[in-house]
Write an enzyme that holds these catalytic residues in place. Structure first.
Site, PDB file in Angstrom:
ATOM      1  N   HIS A 197      -8.691   4.380  -9.612  1.00 45.17           N
ATOM      2  CA  HIS A 197      -9.818   3.480  -9.325  1.00 45.17           C
ATOM      3  C   HIS A 197     -10.748   4.036  -8.240  1.00 45.17           C
ATOM      4  O   HIS A 197     -11.959   4.083  -8.404  1.00 45.17           O
ATOM      5  CB  HIS A 197      -9.318   2.117  -8.847  1.00 45.17           C
ATOM      6  CG  HIS A 197      -8.353   1.457  -9.782  1.00 45.17           C
ATOM      7  ND1 HIS A 197      -8.472   1.548 -11.146  1.00 45.17           N
ATOM      8  CD2 HIS A 197      -7.262   0.688  -9.556  1.00 45.17           C
ATOM      9  CE1 HIS A 197      -7.494   0.860 -11.707  1.00 45.17           C
ATOM     10  NE2 HIS A 197      -6.745   0.334 -10.764  1.00 45.17           N
TER      11      HIS A 197
ATOM     12  N   GLU B  68      -5.917  -5.464  -1.052  1.00 45.03           N
ATOM     13  CA  GLU B  68      -5.258  -6.596  -1.715  1.00 45.03           C
ATOM     14  C   GLU B  68      -4.505  -7.393  -0.663  1.00 45.03           C
ATOM     15  O   GLU B  68      -3.918  -6.802   0.251  1.00 45.03           O
ATOM     16  CB  GLU B  68      -4.259  -6.082  -2.750  1.00 45.03           C
ATOM     17  CG  GLU B  68      -4.904  -5.393  -3.933  1.00 45.03           C
ATOM     18  CD  GLU B  68      -3.853  -4.869  -4.893  1.00 45.03           C
ATOM     19  OE1 GLU B  68      -3.655  -5.482  -5.937  1.00 45.03           O
ATOM     20  OE2 GLU B  68      -3.216  -3.854  -4.572  1.00 45.03           O
TER      21      GLU B  68
ATOM     22  N   ASP C 246      -1.111   4.893  -7.310  1.00 44.44           N
ATOM     23  CA  ASP C 246      -1.437   3.672  -8.050  1.00 44.44           C
ATOM     24  C   ASP C 246      -2.937   3.374  -8.033  1.00 44.44           C
ATOM     25  O   ASP C 246      -3.473   2.881  -9.018  1.00 44.44           O
ATOM     26  CB  ASP C 246      -0.667   2.488  -7.432  1.00 44.44           C
ATOM     27  CG  ASP C 246      -0.750   1.232  -8.289  1.00 44.44           C
ATOM     28  OD1 ASP C 246      -0.783   1.361  -9.521  1.00 44.44           O
ATOM     29  OD2 ASP C 246      -0.783   0.116  -7.729  1.00 44.44           O
TER      30      ASP C 246
END
Ligand SMILES: NC(=O)c1ccc[n+]([C@@H]2O[C@H](COP(=O)([O-])OP(=O)(O)OC[C@H]3O[C@@H](n4cnc5c(N)ncnc54)[C@H](OP(=O)(O)O)[C@@H]3O)[C@@H](O)[C@H]2O)c1
Length: 505
Positions: free
Chosen positions: A260, A236, A255
């Site tokens: 994911h 990101e 996170d």
């Protein structure tokens, strides 16, 4: 749900519309509801994928009535919807929205919610079916679940279904995720629990299964005999935005890695499911997650970092410790990279390098399989100096597609082989736009299709892979990296230790 054509002759290309039902969103005034859930509801309505008898209920503390709520929902949907705005679609939806005001510890508010649901059964013919979306801080899960249990709202019967949607994080480690799973399972039956990992709602992630199992080309080389290593990246360029409170307690590994990236690993490494059904796909993913091995040399192969002040896209970016709401001495990681193994016959010896980070040079998520080099090259060494590994790269976002990298002769009268790329882009090959992940997943919840939702055993197996990293990192300083760089030097050294390097997507 089965897809065996002998047992299930349906044409799955045809759109399916859920039975009459209600969607109840706890935390309707929050960030997720505004940016993702309400727009997804509108998009589904706009595409004709919601039943005629549908109701939307919001629950939060604000002192609102149905009118204020409808106004918030309209603004959110208009701002963030994917599909064009059509006032008549909104008008139809607006006639079935309700707001229940109250705090989660307020018995009276939950009695009102139960009453509103019962009323909607009469007025809107929702048939008693309801999905409850917990778009709330995880600390609030227990109290809300207990309220649902107390009021009987969670009970599915032969005449009606009741489902719950749980947002990540699913706990913060293995014991807390077990506790949460036990709590949810005590209130809802396992088939009625939908754990959202919105990455699984993305088109390219589902295409991974099509790519592997609908073609003959890739599967024969999809193993350790041909694959040298796998890199899974979620980068990101943004920082932590307004989520300092949550992020500083959580960090990149909890996170993103735990959910994911390990889900992407599972889909990449899993065996062919017996059929394309929730049960079979989840079974294969679970086998992979249970086979994940953590590095024995953590000092080299598990690296965490934290961004310092730097430059991104020509703009100065603050360091993590200078972000609003972050403890100036915080040791929370904003970058995590690890070398996992998958201890199966197919993958033994193949490293799976996973990395995620904030304030990296660009936003990109991809899975890259790097193939072994040819055992022999009938060229002079200088002819192939510029030839790298053949690679297959599945781009999850942005510019969704697949790229195959291989060597080709450079035009001219001499022999020189260099890497070239063959590129498939969704945007070029298809005219249909992909639904947003939440749109797809919300529809699946209402249809009762759990294919794209991890089961509790998957969540627990993922934590079992992350907990040892967290234990190793506890009390250590993360490696610094400058905002706008591809992570700390230690992460480069991790791959260099095995003669490899990270891709620069
Ligand atoms: N935001 C994201 O992009 C994102 C991404 C992935 C996962 N998630 C997960 O999604 C969930 C929601 O996130 P969020 O960012 O939307 O959170 P948020 O902006 O903090 O919203 C929390 C919501 O819960 C309500 N709420 C809080 N305490 C309450 C109480 N005691 N009684 C009644 N209502 C209460 C708040 O409503 P009032 O203050 O109006 O009462 C608000 O609507 C979390 O589990 C988060 O981890 C979020």
């Amino acid at each position: 749900m089965t897809t065996n054509p002998l047992r299930d002759p349906r044409d799955r290309r045809l759109p399916r519309v859920p039975e009459p039902c209600a969607l109840v969103v706890f935390g309707i005034t929050g960030d997720l509801a505004r940016k993702n859930l309400l727009p997804a509801v509108y998009d589904l309505a706009n595409r004709g994928l919601l039943p005629t008898n549908f109701a939307l209920l919001g629950f939060a503390r604000r002192d609102w009535g149905d009118v204020e709520f409808a106004e918030l929902a309209r603004t959110a949907a208009r701002e963030h919807a994917r599909t064009p705005w059509r006032e008549e679609v909104w008008e139809r939806l607006a006639s079935s929205v309700r707001f229940v005001q109250g705090s989660f510890d307020d018995d009276n508010a939950f009695d009102q919610l139960a009453h509103a649901l019962a009323e909607l059964e009469g007025s809107h013919g929702i048939g008693g079916n309801a999905a409850f979306y917990l778009s709330i801080p995880p600390a609030m899960f227990p109290v809300v679940l207990k309220q649902m249990q107390r009021t009987g709202m969670a009970d599915s019967t032969p005449d009606r279904w009741r489902r719950v949607v749980v947002e990540k994080p699913f706990g913060t480690d293995l014991p807390s995720s077990r506790e949460l799973n036990e709590l949810v399972d005590a209130v809802f039956s396992a088939d009625d629990v939908f754990r959202i990992d919105h990455y699984l709602g993305k088109e390219t992630v589902q295409n991974l299964l099509a790519l592997r199992f609908a073609n003959t080309l890739f599967e024969p080389i999809w193993n350790g005999h041909h694959v040298d290593s796998v890199q899974i990246t979620m980068a990101e360029d943004v920082g932590i935005g307004g989520r300092a409170g949550f992020y500083d307690q959580t960090g990149a590994a909890r996170d993103v890695l735990q959910n994911h990236l390990l889900q992407l690993l599972a889909l990449t490494a899993m065996e062919e499911p017996v059929e394309f059904s929730a049960e079979e796909i989840r079974t294969e993913k679970l086998k992979v997650l249970r086979a994940v091995s953590v590095p024995t040399d953590m000092a080299t192969f598990a690296v965490r970092g934290q961004y310092e002040q730097g430059w991104l896209a020509g703009q100065r970016a603050r360091g993590y410790r200078q972000e609003d709401g972050v403890d100036p001495d915080s040791t929370t990681e904003t970058y995590a990279a690890v070398r996992f193994g998958v201890e199966t016959r197919r993958w033994a010896g193949v490293p799976f390098y996973l990395r995620t980070g904030k304030r990296l040079p660009r936003r990109v998520t991809e899975i890259a399989l790097s193939f072994r080099k040819a055992p022999h090259l009938p060229f002079a060494p200088t002819d192939t100096e510029e030839l790298g590994h053949n690679q297959l790269v599945i781009r999850v976002q942005p510019d969704e597609g697949v790229t195959l990298k291989f060597g080709s002769k450079v035009p001219g009268s001499v022999m020189e082989v260099r890497d070239v790329a063959m590129v498939f882009l969704y945007g070029e090959q298809f005219t249909e736009a992909s639904p947003e992940a939440y749109e797809r997943l919300l529809l699946d919840v209402l249809l009762g299709d759990a294919t794209l939702f991890p089961r509790n055993a998957e969540v627990e197996a993922s934590w079992a892979a992350i907990d040892p990293l967290e234990e190793f990192w506890a009390g250590t300083e993360p490696h610094p990296y400058r905002a706008g760089e591809w992570g700390p030097r230690a992460a480069e050294e991790m791959l260099a230790a095995e003669g490899r390097q990270w891709r620069r997507p």
